[in-house]
Write an enzyme that holds these catalytic residues in place. Sequence first.
Site, mmCIF file in Angstrom:
data_model
loop_
_atom_site.group_PDB
_atom_site.id
_atom_site.type_symbol
_atom_site.label_atom_id
_atom_site.label_comp_id
_atom_site.label_asym_id
_atom_site.label_seq_id
_atom_site.Cartn_x
_atom_site.Cartn_y
_atom_site.Cartn_z
ATOM 1 N N GLU A 21 0.947 -1.129 -0.064
ATOM 2 C CA GLU A 21 0.021 0.095 0.051
ATOM 3 C C GLU A 21 0.953 1.306 0.179
ATOM 4 O O GLU A 21 1.176 1.661 -1.002
ATOM 5 C CB GLU A 21 -1.004 -0.116 1.260
ATOM 6 C CG GLU A 21 -2.188 0.762 1.163
ATOM 7 C CD GLU A 21 -3.451 0.294 1.632
ATOM 8 O OE1 GLU A 21 -4.434 0.806 1.492
ATOM 9 O OE2 GLU A 21 -3.487 -0.729 2.458
ATOM 10 N N GLU A 75 -2.009 0.209 13.374
ATOM 11 C CA GLU A 75 -3.361 0.636 12.684
ATOM 12 C C GLU A 75 -4.536 0.531 13.397
ATOM 13 O O GLU A 75 -5.314 1.394 13.385
ATOM 14 C CB GLU A 75 -3.149 -0.053 11.368
ATOM 15 C CG GLU A 75 -4.307 0.074 10.435
ATOM 16 C CD GLU A 75 -4.189 -0.588 8.904
ATOM 17 O OE1 GLU A 75 -3.435 -1.708 9.027
ATOM 18 O OE2 GLU A 75 -4.923 -0.167 8.287
HETATM 19 C C1 BGC Z 1 -5.223 2.209 4.577
HETATM 20 C C2 BGC Z 1 -5.744 3.357 5.764
HETATM 21 C C3 BGC Z 1 -6.786 4.172 4.777
HETATM 22 C C4 BGC Z 1 -7.836 3.151 4.659
HETATM 23 C C5 BGC Z 1 -8.968 3.869 4.030
HETATM 24 C C6 BGC Z 1 -6.343 1.511 4.215
HETATM 25 O O1 BGC Z 1 -6.032 0.501 3.377
HETATM 26 O O2 BGC Z 1 -4.073 1.681 4.951
HETATM 27 O O3 BGC Z 1 -4.899 3.803 6.433
HETATM 28 O O4 BGC Z 1 -7.177 5.205 5.135
HETATM 29 O O5 BGC Z 1 -7.564 2.243 3.771
HETATM 30 O O6 BGC Z 1 -9.966 3.344 4.773
#
Ligand code: BGC
Length: 764
Positions: free
Chosen positions: A343, A614
């Site tokens: 990501e 997270e």
């Molecule tokens: C990310 C987040 C992002 C989210 C959206 C994820 O895959 O890592 O931090 O804001 O998607 O909801």
Amino acid sequence: MEFQAKWIRTSEETGGVCPVFRKGWKTERKVERATLYLTALGVYEAHLNGKRVGKYVLAPGWTAYDKRLQYQEYDITDLLREENELTVTLGKGWFRSPMPGWEDAPDKLQRMDRPGGILGEVHIVYMDGSEEVIGTDQSWTWGESGIRFSEIYDGEFCDDTFVTKEWNTVKEFAWSKEILIPQEGEEIREQEVVTAKSVFRTPAGEMVVDFGQEITGYVEFTVDAHAGDRIHILHGEVLDAERNFYNANYRSAKAEITYICSEGTQTWHPALTFFGFRYLLLDEFPGEATPEQFRGIAVYSDIRRTGEIQTSDPALNQLISNIFWGQRDNFLDVPTDCPQRDERMGWTGDAQVFSPTAMYLEDTYAFYAKYLYDMAKEQSVLGGKVPYVVPSCGVEDAACVWGDAACIIPWNLYLFYGDKSILEDQFVSMKSWVDYITKVDGDNHGWRYIFHFGDWLALDNPVQGAEQVMGATDEEFIANLYYAISAGIVAKAAGVLGYREEQEKYQKLSEEQFAVVQEEYYSATGRCCIKTQTALLLTLKYHLSKNEELTKRQLLKLFEQSNHKLKTGFVGTPLLNNVLTDNGMNDLAYELLLNEEFPGWLYEVKLGATTVWERWNSLLTDGTISGISMNSMNHYAYGSIQEWMFRHVAGINTMESHPGARTVQFAPTLNWDLRYAEAKYDSASGMYSIRWELSDKEHVTITMDVPFDCTAEAVLPMVAKSEKEAVAEVLGSEENGRYLLEPGHYEVSYQLSGWKEKTAVCVE
Ligand code: BGC
């Protein structure tokens, strides 16, 4: 400047091998000054006469490449010889790696297949006043480099025995030069070296290196090896519950390095990629490794630090360290969500909620401005829509709170740095975001009905589960509310800029939308019909209820029901403690901060976190990794708590009424679980500092520094009535509980009154 040179690339596809471009020339006259201007479609590293040019890592950085591409300028005067050879090695970088956003994008293949290439010019000014320009063109050659593969997510493969034998003529090709811009943000650089803490064997028998700290960057190792020996290393951020190596949470990112050794002692690190990691699995390695062989090199944007906090609590200090590491690890030219899995994107929501903390900790103006300029460019072809991620990498969807970054971040920049040019620069972007919402909203609340992330990763969804990502707060409510909030920010920005017509228009829109929310979600007497912590925090922050006492009671009841534990996600968490303090619930705010059980910030610290997770439950109490699909140990969003620590633990509280911090409020709040807290904040107007220390439960000493040409108002906690005069003698006169401080150093000690035994409600 305008480039005369031509874009060049390899004459044939190299199948993943990184090409190196080469140009030789003679410089026979005396040189006064020589400059290299260079950029690439990909990431590059340049060498002149065998010496590295500049210190930029992963140049030219990351922008919305089809619209803006940075070039760098290097002073190469001292590197020039009579006989010169300039080489530029090119990796795929963000330009050609399979960015996740491309998955569904119609032009995915076209993007990954597009050619990499370079564009550069050497400008030489001779002592005799003449000038020469050597640019990329047909006269350059290219060959294969020893980097056999390099890409953002999968890592790098280098064969140190490889010697480039064949040099071929390059191909000139057409690519826009209109997109070129000089370097905008700070350079990405190697910043810190973290030494390996240990090398050990896991229960599964794996050889693992532990750096004791999660970093973004790469490992540099030294080995004594034979030509052809193979090294294969995987990166990870946690060990599993059995203490074995783990990185399934990197999802499809292979995050590996392979290195074919040459003969003898050698030191190597990857050049054209990066990883987020704390642990290395030495899958193939010559001999039994020792910690001395490994150095973790932290790589991030070279931004000046401006803020620091320290307290008497080691666990809290570890959290503070984790938050700052989270910022550095995710400030790699673009504010990213995380640095390790497949990501590592410029997620707008994450950037938005963390921005006040980031602005206390570092001088982020240029860094965020660059991000916002990219955002504006992406919006310009999407009818004002702000894609989930910037650069968009093909993603075209938008959502509330995330897209509202377009309004909230420039406004925060203005408040922190006091420079209204960011509002001028971004006004079209801000306005067009709100206009876009208005269009989608139509006359039937269409904005509410598209997909929104809402209070992402909150813990209150009745349907629980390791992979649950949605919170319980109605997303329609959040979407409508943030529409009102963003419209209000556009109105305020218009006010600052003197755009009266727009100020009125967006103010009216904002008021209308607040009224719509109030009508829909509140009873006639002010009871909020959404019973979640986040909804009630939003209610208090934006004064949505007629009856704030009722809202506070509702909120406290929820906290009683959750045993004084938070349940908030991406929307509620950044507001949580600020709202509690602003509404007389400071004790509860402290309790949430200092709580060591799940869920809470110190729960992570107790489980050994070195960055911010997270999810509140990224790891379970026994160290089990809760889920794979959305679980990073280095997501800074919940690090947003540090904003409150600046404002109300140490107590340097920037004020909306004084953008640029020419005046701040010293507003510390005390808690007996801490004996002292101190902070420094090198604001746009100068360095403020504060320290409070409790010598016993009755006495506090507070020191404060106000910089030249600035003022502060001190709102001091729990001054006993009998002490007021003595305090005023040191600090000057008091007005409504505020002492007005001129530049200078202050130290005041006084007797406290008003400690309350721990309850949810504070006295102040
Ligand atoms: C990310 C987040 C992002 C989210 C959206 C994820 O895959 O890592 O931090 O804001 O998607 O909801």
